[in-house]
Write an enzyme that holds these catalytic residues in place. Structure first.
Site, PDB file in Angstrom:
ATOM      1  N   HIS A  62      37.278  45.510  43.850  1.00  0.00           N
ATOM      2  CA  HIS A  62      37.032  46.791  43.180  1.00  0.00           C
ATOM      3  C   HIS A  62      38.107  47.052  42.122  1.00  0.00           C
ATOM      4  O   HIS A  62      37.810  47.532  41.026  1.00  0.00           O
ATOM      5  CB  HIS A  62      37.072  47.941  44.190  1.00  0.00           C
ATOM      6  CG  HIS A  62      36.010  47.906  45.236  1.00  0.00           C
ATOM      7  ND1 HIS A  62      36.266  47.616  46.551  1.00  0.00           N
ATOM      8  CD2 HIS A  62      34.680  48.126  45.164  1.00  0.00           C
ATOM      9  CE1 HIS A  62      35.154  47.666  47.249  1.00  0.00           C
ATOM     10  NE2 HIS A  62      34.170  47.964  46.438  1.00  0.00           N
ATOM     11  N   LEU A 107      35.846  38.476  48.356  1.00  0.00           N
ATOM     12  CA  LEU A 107      36.343  39.749  48.881  1.00  0.00           C
ATOM     13  C   LEU A 107      35.174  40.690  49.116  1.00  0.00           C
ATOM     14  O   LEU A 107      34.244  40.763  48.317  1.00  0.00           O
ATOM     15  CB  LEU A 107      37.319  40.387  47.897  1.00  0.00           C
ATOM     16  CG  LEU A 107      38.630  39.656  47.622  1.00  0.00           C
ATOM     17  CD1 LEU A 107      39.629  40.601  46.952  1.00  0.00           C
ATOM     18  CD2 LEU A 107      39.247  39.084  48.884  1.00  0.00           C
TER      19      LEU A 107
END
Ligand code: PAF
Length: 281
Positions: free
Chosen positions: A37, A184
Protein backbone atom coordinates in the site's frame (compact mmCIF):
# COMPACT_ATOMS: atom_id res chain seq x y z
CA UNK A 1 -2.48 14.59 7.68
CA UNK A 2 -6.22 15.10 8.17
CA UNK A 3 -8.33 12.15 9.24
CA UNK A 4 -11.87 12.57 7.91
CA UNK A 5 -14.81 10.36 8.90
CA UNK A 6 -17.70 12.09 7.11
CA UNK A 7 -18.53 12.26 3.42
CA UNK A 8 -19.69 15.90 3.46
CA UNK A 9 -16.41 17.04 5.02
CA UNK A 10 -14.44 15.02 2.46
CA UNK A 11 -16.44 16.51 -0.42
CA UNK A 12 -15.87 20.04 0.91
CA UNK A 13 -12.10 19.40 1.09
CA UNK A 14 -12.11 18.01 -2.44
CA UNK A 15 -14.08 20.98 -3.84
CA UNK A 16 -11.63 23.39 -2.20
CA UNK A 17 -8.66 21.48 -3.62
CA UNK A 18 -10.15 21.45 -7.12
CA UNK A 19 -11.04 25.17 -6.90
CA UNK A 20 -7.38 25.84 -6.04
CA UNK A 21 -6.37 23.95 -9.21
CA UNK A 22 -4.91 21.00 -7.33
CA UNK A 23 -4.78 17.50 -8.76
CA UNK A 24 -6.19 14.67 -6.62
CA UNK A 25 -4.98 11.08 -6.27
CA UNK A 26 -7.09 8.41 -4.55
CA UNK A 27 -5.72 5.20 -3.03
CA UNK A 28 -8.64 2.97 -1.97
CA UNK A 29 -7.73 0.48 0.78
CA UNK A 30 -9.37 -1.71 3.39
CA UNK A 31 -6.69 -0.86 5.97
CA UNK A 32 -4.17 -3.31 7.46
CA UNK A 33 -1.68 -1.37 5.39
CA UNK A 34 1.72 -2.76 4.41
CA UNK A 35 4.62 -1.82 2.17
CA UNK A 36 2.54 -2.69 -0.93
CA UNK A 37 0.00 0.00 0.00
CA UNK A 38 2.83 2.38 0.92
CA UNK A 39 4.20 2.06 -2.63
CA UNK A 40 0.80 3.13 -4.05
CA UNK A 41 0.56 6.07 -1.64
CA UNK A 42 4.10 7.26 -2.38
CA UNK A 43 3.39 7.12 -6.10
CA UNK A 44 0.16 9.10 -5.68
CA UNK A 45 1.95 11.67 -3.51
CA UNK A 46 4.63 12.06 -6.21
CA UNK A 47 2.05 12.46 -9.01
CA UNK A 48 -0.70 14.57 -7.37
CA UNK A 49 -1.05 17.70 -5.24
CA UNK A 50 -3.44 15.99 -2.83
CA UNK A 51 -3.54 12.28 -1.97
CA UNK A 52 -6.61 10.79 -0.29
CA UNK A 53 -6.30 7.29 1.14
CA UNK A 54 -9.58 5.62 2.03
CA UNK A 55 -9.51 3.08 4.86
CA UNK A 56 -12.78 1.19 4.77
CA UNK A 57 -13.34 -2.51 5.37
CA UNK A 58 -16.14 -2.86 2.86
CA UNK A 59 -18.65 -5.47 4.06
CA UNK A 60 -20.44 -5.81 0.71
CA UNK A 61 -17.43 -7.44 -0.99
CA UNK A 62 -17.09 -10.26 1.57
CA UNK A 63 -19.13 -13.30 0.61
CA UNK A 64 -17.76 -15.20 3.62
CA UNK A 65 -18.65 -13.56 6.99
CA UNK A 66 -15.73 -15.37 8.72
CA UNK A 67 -13.31 -13.76 6.26
CA UNK A 68 -14.68 -10.30 7.16
CA UNK A 69 -14.59 -11.07 10.88
CA UNK A 70 -10.94 -12.09 10.93
CA UNK A 71 -9.71 -9.41 8.50
CA UNK A 72 -7.00 -7.44 10.40
CA UNK A 73 -8.00 -3.99 11.72
CA UNK A 74 -5.05 -1.67 12.46
CA UNK A 75 -6.30 1.94 12.10
CA UNK A 76 -3.68 3.63 14.32
CA UNK A 77 -0.76 1.88 12.61
CA UNK A 78 -2.37 2.61 9.21
CA UNK A 79 -2.55 6.35 9.97
CA UNK A 80 1.09 6.36 11.15
CA UNK A 81 2.18 4.74 7.88
CA UNK A 82 0.15 7.26 5.83
CA UNK A 83 1.71 10.17 7.75
CA UNK A 84 5.16 8.77 6.98
CA UNK A 85 4.22 8.50 3.28
CA UNK A 86 3.05 12.17 3.36
CA UNK A 87 -0.57 11.50 2.35
CA UNK A 88 -2.70 14.60 2.97
CA UNK A 89 -6.02 12.92 3.86
CA UNK A 90 -7.08 9.59 5.38
CA UNK A 91 -10.78 8.96 4.84
CA UNK A 92 -12.05 6.44 7.40
CA UNK A 93 -15.85 6.41 7.37
CA UNK A 94 -18.20 4.08 9.27
CA UNK A 95 -20.33 1.48 7.50
CA UNK A 96 -23.46 3.56 8.29
CA UNK A 97 -21.85 6.62 6.71
CA UNK A 98 -21.07 4.80 3.45
CA UNK A 99 -24.22 2.66 3.34
CA UNK A 100 -27.05 4.64 5.02
CA UNK A 101 -29.31 2.33 2.99
CA UNK A 102 -28.43 -1.10 1.61
CA UNK A 103 -26.74 -0.70 -1.78
CA UNK A 104 -29.02 -2.44 -4.28
CA UNK A 105 -27.02 -1.53 -7.38
CA UNK A 106 -25.96 -4.45 -9.52
CA UNK A 107 -22.81 -4.39 -11.65
CA UNK A 108 -22.04 -7.03 -14.25
CA UNK A 109 -18.96 -7.05 -16.50
CA UNK A 110 -18.47 -10.59 -17.80
CA UNK A 111 -16.17 -12.30 -18.29
CA UNK A 112 -13.94 -10.07 -16.12
CA UNK A 113 -16.16 -10.41 -13.04
CA UNK A 114 -17.64 -13.87 -13.65
CA UNK A 115 -14.47 -16.00 -13.91
CA UNK A 116 -11.87 -16.96 -11.27
CA UNK A 117 -12.51 -14.84 -8.11
CA UNK A 118 -15.91 -13.93 -9.55
CA UNK A 119 -16.89 -17.60 -9.78
CA UNK A 120 -15.39 -18.57 -6.41
CA UNK A 121 -16.64 -15.55 -4.45
CA UNK A 122 -20.14 -14.74 -5.75
CA UNK A 123 -21.00 -11.07 -5.26
CA UNK A 124 -17.41 -10.10 -4.47
CA UNK A 125 -16.85 -7.87 -7.49
CA UNK A 126 -20.34 -6.41 -7.21
CA UNK A 127 -19.33 -5.24 -3.72
CA UNK A 128 -16.00 -3.91 -5.03
CA UNK A 129 -17.81 -1.92 -7.75
CA UNK A 130 -20.31 -0.59 -5.18
CA UNK A 131 -17.63 0.82 -2.90
CA UNK A 132 -15.18 1.95 -5.58
CA UNK A 133 -17.91 3.79 -7.52
CA UNK A 134 -18.99 5.53 -4.28
CA UNK A 135 -15.39 6.53 -3.51
CA UNK A 136 -14.94 7.86 -7.04
CA UNK A 137 -18.10 9.97 -6.61
CA UNK A 138 -17.06 11.31 -3.18
CA UNK A 139 -13.48 12.19 -4.19
CA UNK A 140 -13.69 12.75 -7.99
CA UNK A 141 -9.97 12.00 -8.27
CA UNK A 142 -7.81 12.66 -11.32
CA UNK A 143 -6.02 9.33 -10.72
CA UNK A 144 -6.85 6.21 -8.72
CA UNK A 145 -4.11 3.76 -7.68
CA UNK A 146 -4.61 -0.01 -7.43
CA UNK A 147 -2.12 -2.80 -6.75
CA UNK A 148 -1.61 -5.29 -9.59
CA UNK A 149 -1.63 -8.04 -6.98
CA UNK A 150 -5.42 -7.94 -7.39
CA UNK A 151 -5.01 -8.34 -11.12
CA UNK A 152 -8.63 -9.28 -11.81
CA UNK A 153 -9.97 -6.41 -9.69
CA UNK A 154 -8.22 -3.88 -11.93
CA UNK A 155 -9.77 -5.43 -15.05
CA UNK A 156 -13.26 -5.22 -13.48
CA UNK A 157 -12.74 -1.63 -12.30
CA UNK A 158 -11.54 -0.58 -15.76
CA UNK A 159 -14.81 -1.93 -17.22
CA UNK A 160 -16.83 -0.08 -14.57
CA UNK A 161 -14.99 3.19 -15.23
CA UNK A 162 -15.72 2.87 -18.97
CA UNK A 163 -19.35 1.90 -18.30
CA UNK A 164 -20.12 4.76 -15.89
CA UNK A 165 -17.95 7.33 -17.68
CA UNK A 166 -15.77 8.32 -14.73
CA UNK A 167 -13.23 10.93 -15.87
CA UNK A 168 -10.13 9.56 -14.17
CA UNK A 169 -7.03 7.54 -14.86
CA UNK A 170 -6.60 4.08 -13.33
CA UNK A 171 -2.95 3.64 -12.33
CA UNK A 172 -1.96 -0.02 -11.84
CA UNK A 173 1.07 -0.43 -9.56
CA UNK A 174 3.49 -3.40 -9.49
CA UNK A 175 3.19 -6.21 -6.93
CA UNK A 176 5.53 -5.73 -3.96
CA UNK A 177 7.13 -9.00 -2.76
CA UNK A 178 9.08 -10.16 0.26
CA UNK A 179 12.63 -11.34 -0.49
CA UNK A 180 11.14 -14.86 -0.36
CA UNK A 181 8.91 -13.99 -3.35
CA UNK A 182 5.68 -13.98 -1.32
CA UNK A 183 3.42 -11.17 -2.55
CA UNK A 184 2.64 -8.69 0.24
CA UNK A 185 -0.96 -8.96 1.40
CA UNK A 186 -2.92 -7.87 4.47
CA UNK A 187 -3.86 -11.52 4.88
CA UNK A 188 -0.19 -12.54 5.35
CA UNK A 189 -0.41 -11.29 8.94
CA UNK A 190 -2.89 -14.13 9.59
CA UNK A 191 -0.32 -16.79 8.60
CA UNK A 192 1.49 -18.79 11.29
CA UNK A 193 5.32 -18.96 11.04
CA UNK A 194 4.98 -22.46 9.49
CA UNK A 195 2.47 -21.21 6.91
CA UNK A 196 4.63 -18.19 6.13
CA UNK A 197 7.52 -20.59 5.45
CA UNK A 198 5.59 -22.54 2.79
CA UNK A 199 3.63 -19.68 1.19
CA UNK A 200 6.60 -18.52 -0.99
CA UNK A 201 6.35 -21.87 -2.83
CA UNK A 202 3.37 -20.40 -4.69
CA UNK A 203 5.40 -17.75 -6.49
CA UNK A 204 8.33 -20.17 -6.89
CA UNK A 205 6.01 -22.50 -8.85
CA UNK A 206 4.69 -19.63 -10.98
CA UNK A 207 8.21 -18.44 -11.81
CA UNK A 208 9.39 -21.96 -12.66
CA UNK A 209 6.36 -22.39 -14.95
CA UNK A 210 7.59 -19.56 -17.21
CA UNK A 211 10.55 -21.68 -18.34
CA UNK A 212 8.33 -24.79 -18.54
CA UNK A 213 5.79 -22.92 -20.70
CA UNK A 214 8.39 -22.22 -23.40
CA UNK A 215 8.29 -25.86 -24.49
CA UNK A 216 4.85 -27.00 -23.26
CA UNK A 217 1.20 -26.35 -23.97
CA UNK A 218 -1.14 -24.18 -21.89
CA UNK A 219 -2.86 -27.29 -20.56
CA UNK A 220 0.43 -28.94 -19.44
CA UNK A 221 1.64 -25.69 -17.88
CA UNK A 222 -1.57 -25.42 -15.88
CA UNK A 223 -1.13 -29.01 -14.67
CA UNK A 224 2.54 -28.37 -13.86
CA UNK A 225 1.72 -25.43 -11.56
CA UNK A 226 -1.15 -27.22 -9.84
CA UNK A 227 0.92 -30.35 -9.22
CA UNK A 228 3.94 -28.41 -7.97
CA UNK A 229 1.94 -26.31 -5.49
CA UNK A 230 -0.23 -29.22 -4.33
CA UNK A 231 2.95 -31.23 -3.66
CA UNK A 232 3.77 -28.83 -0.80
CA UNK A 233 2.11 -30.10 2.41
CA UNK A 234 -0.18 -27.31 3.70
CA UNK A 235 -0.89 -25.76 0.28
CA UNK A 236 -3.94 -26.58 -1.85
CA UNK A 237 -4.71 -24.96 -5.20
CA UNK A 238 -8.29 -23.73 -5.57
CA UNK A 239 -7.80 -22.80 -9.23
CA UNK A 240 -5.05 -21.97 -11.65
CA UNK A 241 -6.35 -20.17 -14.74
CA UNK A 242 -4.29 -19.11 -17.73
CA UNK A 243 -6.11 -16.21 -19.36
CA UNK A 244 -6.04 -13.31 -21.79
CA UNK A 245 -4.63 -10.44 -19.67
CA UNK A 246 -7.19 -7.95 -21.03
CA UNK A 247 -10.46 -9.92 -21.12
CA UNK A 248 -9.58 -12.64 -18.55
CA UNK A 249 -11.09 -15.23 -20.90
CA UNK A 250 -9.33 -18.64 -20.77
CA UNK A 251 -6.72 -19.27 -23.46
CA UNK A 252 -6.14 -22.72 -24.97
CA UNK A 253 -3.04 -21.79 -26.91
CA UNK A 254 -0.22 -19.35 -26.12
CA UNK A 255 -1.04 -17.47 -29.36
CA UNK A 256 -4.68 -16.91 -28.34
CA UNK A 257 -3.94 -13.49 -26.79
CA UNK A 258 -1.24 -10.79 -27.12
CA UNK A 259 -0.61 -10.96 -23.35
CA UNK A 260 -1.23 -14.09 -21.29
CA UNK A 261 -1.34 -14.23 -17.52
CA UNK A 262 -1.67 -17.11 -15.04
CA UNK A 263 -3.83 -16.40 -11.96
CA UNK A 264 -3.72 -18.66 -8.92
CA UNK A 265 -5.62 -18.99 -5.66
CA UNK A 266 -4.22 -21.25 -2.98
CA UNK A 267 -5.46 -22.28 0.46
CA UNK A 268 -2.59 -22.15 2.94
CA UNK A 269 -2.59 -23.96 6.30
CA UNK A 270 -5.43 -25.36 8.35
CA UNK A 271 -7.51 -22.20 9.01
CA UNK A 272 -7.04 -21.94 5.93
CA UNK A 273 -5.86 -18.55 4.58
CA UNK A 274 -6.68 -17.86 0.94
CA UNK A 275 -3.74 -16.38 -1.00
CA UNK A 276 -3.78 -15.09 -4.57
CA UNK A 277 -0.96 -14.38 -6.99
CA UNK A 278 -0.31 -14.21 -10.74
CA UNK A 279 2.43 -14.29 -13.35
CA UNK A 280 2.83 -12.91 -16.88
CA UNK A 281 3.94 -15.44 -19.54
O1 PAF B 1 -8.24 -3.97 -3.04
C1 PAF B 1 -8.85 -3.65 -1.99
O2 PAF B 1 -8.25 -3.48 -0.93
C2 PAF B 1 -10.35 -3.46 -2.04
O3 PAF B 1 -10.96 -4.38 -2.87
C3 PAF B 1 -10.76 -2.03 -2.41
C4 PAF B 1 -10.33 -1.67 -3.83
C5 PAF B 1 -10.13 -1.05 -1.44
C6 PAF B 1 -12.27 -1.88 -2.33
O4 PAF B 1 -12.74 -2.13 -1.04
Amino acid sequence: MKIIHHIQELKAEMSAARAAGKSIGLVPTMGALHEGHASLVRRSVAENDVTVVSIFLNPTQFNDPRDLERYPRTLDADCALLEACKAQIAFAPSVAEVYPEPDTRHFSYPPTDSVMEGAMRPGHFNGVCQIVSKLFSFVEPDRAYFGEKDFQQIAVIRRMVADLGFQLQIVPCPVVREDSGLALSSRNSLLSPEERAIAPQIYAALKASCAFARSHSVQLTREYVEARVNAVPGLRVEYYSIVDAATLADVNDWSDAPEVVGCITVYCGSKPIRLIDHIHY
